[in-house]
Design a protein around this motif. Structure first.
Motif, short mmCIF file in Angstrom:
data_model
loop_
_atom_site.label_atom_id
_atom_site.label_comp_id
_atom_site.label_asym_id
_atom_site.label_seq_id
_atom_site.Cartn_x
_atom_site.Cartn_y
_atom_site.Cartn_z
N LEU A 7 0.84 -1.19 0.00
CA LEU A 7 0.00 0.00 0.00
C LEU A 7 0.88 1.24 0.00
O LEU A 7 1.93 1.26 0.65
CB LEU A 7 -0.90 0.03 1.23
CG LEU A 7 -2.04 -0.96 1.26
CD1 LEU A 7 -2.77 -0.89 2.59
CD2 LEU A 7 -3.01 -0.68 0.12
N GLY A 8 0.42 2.27 -0.70
CA GLY A 8 1.12 3.54 -0.69
C GLY A 8 0.92 4.25 0.64
O GLY A 8 0.07 3.87 1.45
N ALA A 9 1.69 5.29 0.88
CA ALA A 9 1.64 6.03 2.14
C ALA A 9 0.25 6.59 2.44
O ALA A 9 -0.17 6.65 3.59
CB ALA A 9 2.67 7.15 2.12
N GLU A 10 -0.47 7.00 1.41
CA GLU A 10 -1.81 7.57 1.59
C GLU A 10 -2.87 6.50 1.84
O GLU A 10 -3.96 6.79 2.27
CB GLU A 10 -2.20 8.39 0.36
CG GLU A 10 -1.25 9.52 0.04
CD GLU A 10 -1.38 10.65 1.03
OE1 GLU A 10 -2.52 11.01 1.40
OE2 GLU A 10 -0.33 11.19 1.42
N GLY A 11 -2.57 5.25 1.49
CA GLY A 11 -3.50 4.15 1.70
C GLY A 11 -4.55 4.00 0.62
O GLY A 11 -5.43 3.16 0.72
N ASN A 12 -4.48 4.82 -0.44
CA ASN A 12 -5.47 4.72 -1.52
C ASN A 12 -4.86 4.24 -2.83
O ASN A 12 -5.46 4.36 -3.89
CB ASN A 12 -6.19 6.05 -1.71
CG ASN A 12 -5.26 7.15 -2.17
OD1 ASN A 12 -4.04 7.01 -2.14
ND2 ASN A 12 -5.82 8.26 -2.59
#
Length: 102
Positions: A7-12
């Motif tokens: 997952l990316g840092a933003e979670g999206n």
């Protein structure tokens, strides 16, 4: 074969990495239906799918993913399969319930 998912840092956004890619991955059409993603809140539609490397794809979502995240690709009785090796036209190997690390 899918070997990792992060997952990316933003979670999206989610990056999936594959092994045994002969040349390079490429979507032959929109890849938004090639994958099904689920988290603790339920199904999460893919808004955008793009190849970011010879063996990696990035999936983007309209909301932040929460809890345990599972991905299914090329799965079902008649799955959409736009993600292929660009040179050999071979589709990815289908998979079900791949757990993504945080």
């Amino acid at each position: 074969n899918v070997v990792s998912g992060h997952l990316g840092a933003e979670g999206n956004a989610l990056t999936l990495t594959f092994e045994n890619v002969a040349n390079r991955l490429e979507f032959l059409g929109p890849g938004t239906h090639d994958f099904s993603v689920e988290d603790e809140a339920g199904s999460v539609p893919v808004q955008k799918a793009e190849c970011i490397d010879t063996n990696s794809v990035k999936l983007q979502f309209s909301r932040t993913l929460s809890g345990s995240v599972r991905v299914h690709g090329g799965y079902g009785s008649n799955p959409s399969c736009n993600l292929r090796d660009a040179e050999t036209n071979e589709p990815i190997l289908g998979f079900y319930g791949f757990t993504v690390s945080r």
